[in-house]
Write a protein that holds these residues in place. Structure first.
Motif, mmCIF file in Angstrom:
data_model
loop_
_atom_site.group_PDB
_atom_site.id
_atom_site.type_symbol
_atom_site.label_atom_id
_atom_site.label_comp_id
_atom_site.label_asym_id
_atom_site.label_seq_id
_atom_site.Cartn_x
_atom_site.Cartn_y
_atom_site.Cartn_z
ATOM 1 N N ASP A 165 5.172 -6.464 -9.146
ATOM 2 C CA ASP A 165 4.732 -7.497 -9.414
ATOM 3 C C ASP A 165 3.347 -7.625 -8.288
ATOM 4 O O ASP A 165 2.538 -7.344 -9.206
ATOM 5 N N ALA A 166 4.156 -6.769 -7.052
ATOM 6 C CA ALA A 166 2.713 -7.252 -6.525
ATOM 7 C C ALA A 166 1.625 -6.310 -6.780
ATOM 8 O O ALA A 166 0.330 -6.265 -6.389
ATOM 9 N N VAL A 167 2.061 -4.863 -6.787
ATOM 10 C CA VAL A 167 1.257 -3.815 -6.769
ATOM 11 C C VAL A 167 0.433 -4.051 -8.301
ATOM 12 O O VAL A 167 -0.534 -4.081 -8.277
ATOM 13 N N ALA A 168 1.006 -4.068 -9.267
ATOM 14 C CA ALA A 168 0.645 -5.574 -10.363
ATOM 15 C C ALA A 168 -0.558 -5.900 -9.789
ATOM 16 O O ALA A 168 -1.970 -6.261 -10.688
ATOM 17 N N ILE A 169 -0.578 -7.003 -9.888
ATOM 18 C CA ILE A 169 -1.617 -8.474 -8.980
ATOM 19 C C ILE A 169 -2.835 -7.266 -8.767
ATOM 20 O O ILE A 169 -3.679 -7.892 -8.901
ATOM 21 N N ASP A 170 -2.609 -6.886 -7.352
ATOM 22 C CA ASP A 170 -3.743 -5.639 -6.952
ATOM 23 C C ASP A 170 -3.908 -5.213 -7.912
ATOM 24 O O ASP A 170 -5.590 -5.348 -7.833
ATOM 25 N N GLY A 171 -3.741 -4.204 -8.789
ATOM 26 C CA GLY A 171 -3.671 -3.845 -9.725
ATOM 27 C C GLY A 171 -5.111 -4.777 -11.058
ATOM 28 O O GLY A 171 -6.591 -4.124 -11.051
ATOM 29 N N PHE A 172 -4.718 -5.661 -11.479
ATOM 30 C CA PHE A 172 -5.316 -6.114 -12.342
ATOM 31 C C PHE A 172 -6.660 -7.142 -11.067
ATOM 32 O O PHE A 172 -7.758 -6.927 -11.882
ATOM 33 N N GLY A 173 -6.744 -7.444 -9.826
ATOM 34 C CA GLY A 173 -7.907 -7.906 -9.351
ATOM 35 C C GLY A 173 -9.187 -6.755 -8.871
ATOM 36 O O GLY A 173 -10.171 -6.675 -8.961
ATOM 37 N N GLU A 174 -8.585 -5.135 -8.605
ATOM 38 C CA GLU A 174 -9.209 -3.833 -9.066
ATOM 39 C C GLU A 174 -9.912 -4.384 -10.785
ATOM 40 O O GLU A 174 -11.210 -3.741 -10.579
ATOM 41 N N LEU A 175 -9.334 -4.261 -11.458
ATOM 42 C CA LEU A 175 -9.528 -3.600 -12.879
ATOM 43 C C LEU A 175 -10.809 -4.608 -12.792
ATOM 44 O O LEU A 175 -11.783 -4.861 -13.519
ATOM 45 N N ALA A 176 -10.759 -5.545 -12.991
ATOM 46 C CA ALA A 176 -11.565 -7.455 -12.897
ATOM 47 C C ALA A 176 -12.958 -6.440 -11.797
ATOM 48 O O ALA A 176 -14.132 -6.561 -12.684
ATOM 49 N N THR A 236 1.251 -1.235 0.095
ATOM 50 C CA THR A 236 -0.175 0.075 -0.083
ATOM 51 C C THR A 236 0.649 0.989 -0.269
ATOM 52 O O THR A 236 0.829 2.008 -0.737
ATOM 53 N N THR A 237 1.765 1.483 0.951
ATOM 54 C CA THR A 237 2.657 2.465 0.836
ATOM 55 C C THR A 237 3.429 2.320 -0.759
ATOM 56 O O THR A 237 3.495 4.132 -0.609
ATOM 57 N N ALA A 238 3.897 1.193 -0.976
ATOM 58 C CA ALA A 238 4.622 1.715 -2.274
ATOM 59 C C ALA A 238 3.790 1.806 -3.462
ATOM 60 O O ALA A 238 4.047 2.785 -4.214
ATOM 61 N N ARG A 239 2.156 1.861 -2.979
ATOM 62 C CA ARG A 239 1.827 1.984 -4.232
ATOM 63 C C ARG A 239 0.629 3.409 -4.483
ATOM 64 O O ARG A 239 0.968 4.536 -4.560
ATOM 65 N N THR A 240 0.900 4.217 -3.173
ATOM 66 C CA THR A 240 0.799 5.509 -3.032
ATOM 67 C C THR A 240 1.442 6.715 -2.962
ATOM 68 O O THR A 240 1.051 7.728 -3.697
ATOM 69 N N LEU A 241 2.914 5.753 -3.241
ATOM 70 C CA LEU A 241 3.784 6.181 -3.077
ATOM 71 C C LEU A 241 4.238 6.930 -4.544
ATOM 72 O O LEU A 241 4.609 7.784 -5.239
ATOM 73 N N ALA A 242 4.644 5.411 -5.490
ATOM 74 C CA ALA A 242 4.240 5.887 -7.101
ATOM 75 C C ALA A 242 2.933 7.016 -7.666
ATOM 76 O O ALA A 242 3.860 7.106 -8.404
ATOM 77 N N GLU A 243 2.034 6.441 -6.916
ATOM 78 C CA GLU A 243 1.305 7.283 -7.663
ATOM 79 C C GLU A 243 1.250 9.023 -7.107
ATOM 80 O O GLU A 243 0.518 9.838 -8.767
ATOM 81 N N THR A 244 1.565 9.149 -5.769
ATOM 82 C CA THR A 244 1.665 10.548 -5.873
ATOM 83 C C THR A 244 3.462 11.288 -6.564
ATOM 84 O O THR A 244 3.325 12.551 -6.557
ATOM 85 N N GLU A 245 4.095 10.009 -6.152
ATOM 86 C CA GLU A 245 5.530 10.745 -6.627
ATOM 87 C C GLU A 245 5.966 10.507 -7.733
ATOM 88 O O GLU A 245 6.744 10.980 -8.451
ATOM 89 N N ASP A 303 0.941 1.303 -14.790
ATOM 90 C CA ASP A 303 2.225 1.410 -15.088
ATOM 91 C C ASP A 303 2.899 0.285 -14.310
ATOM 92 O O ASP A 303 3.643 -0.315 -15.603
ATOM 93 N N ALA A 304 2.142 -0.598 -13.953
ATOM 94 C CA ALA A 304 3.071 -1.632 -13.029
ATOM 95 C C ALA A 304 2.375 -2.774 -14.064
ATOM 96 O O ALA A 304 3.350 -4.000 -13.900
ATOM 97 N N MET A 305 1.077 -3.153 -14.043
ATOM 98 C CA MET A 305 0.471 -3.680 -14.824
ATOM 99 C C MET A 305 0.901 -3.939 -15.968
ATOM 100 O O MET A 305 0.860 -5.692 -16.720
ATOM 101 N N PHE A 306 1.737 -2.887 -17.147
ATOM 102 C CA PHE A 306 1.800 -3.192 -18.438
ATOM 103 C C PHE A 306 3.207 -2.705 -19.737
ATOM 104 O O PHE A 306 3.360 -2.813 -20.185
#
Length: 200
Positions: free
Chosen positions: A62-73, A20-29, A109-112
């Motif tokens: 990869d873990a962020v991407a997997i979360d993303g694919f789950g949310e996209l589904a 969650t922290t990695a994702r938040t940092l990536a989205e903001t910075e 970006d993590a997903m693709f």
């Protein structure tokens, strides 16, 4: 609850906090801001603790991407289930896809776009990836009688990804997003019938 169960829960919670922290940092910075040192500071765990969960940044992405694919589904499934006629389902799913990409650019970006160890269309493909693809396929199935629904779904996916990528990088005319999406959906719904394979 036993000690082992509690430790596993704590381990799972730490792993979730790191993602969650990695994702938040990536989205903001941006992803360049996501380093083990920065994560260690943000979550107040030592770098060795981070490495117990993720061997390196690639595994974390990869873990962020997997979360993303789950949310996209999830969002495309919700869009499909709220739809009326078959054509409406495809339009709603396509809109949901673009909305998800626009709201979560770093996750997308993590997903693709970023380097990944994830494998697509393979026996060890994570279920979240398969679920995201299956939602697109179900929308295609509703709108089009295709002999090769998987290939048609791949074409839809490629087109949606192209709209996301070209739009984000300013390669498309501004103000025409809805028109482009409507044209794309019409291409998939205007001629219902079997898709013939081209001869090699």
């Amino acid at each position: 609850m036993g000690i082992d169960d509690r430790r596993q829960r704590e381990r799972d919670a730490r792993r979730r906090l790191i993602i969650t922290t990695a994702r938040t940092l990536a989205e903001t910075e941006g992803w360049d801001a996501v380093t083990t040192r920065r994560l260690s500071t943000e979550i107040e765990y030592s770098q060795p603790v981070l490495y117990k969960h993720f061997a390196g940044m690639e595994q974390l992405v990869d873990a962020v991407a997997i979360d993303g694919f789950g949310e996209l589904a999830d969002v495309t499934r919700d869009a499909r289930l709220r739809a009326g006629p078959p054509n409406d389902a495809l339009a709603r799913v396509a809109h949901a896809y673009l909305d998800f990409a626009g709201a979560n650019p770093a996750v997308y970006d993590a997903m693709f776009a970023r380097a990944t160890t994830l494998r697509f269309a393979a026996p060890d493909t994570p279920p979240q990836l398969t679920a995201a693809f299956d939602e697109l396929r179900q929308a295609v199935d509703l709108a089009h009688d295709a002999q090769d629904a998987e290939a048609l779904t791949e074409v839809l996916w490629a087109a949606l990804h192209g709209l996301v990528t070209l739009g984000r990088t300013g390669r498309l005319r501004p103000g025409h997003d809805s028109d482009r999406l409507q044209l794309l959906v019409e291409q998939f719904t205007s001629r219902r019938g079997p898709v013939r394979r081209a001869k090699p």
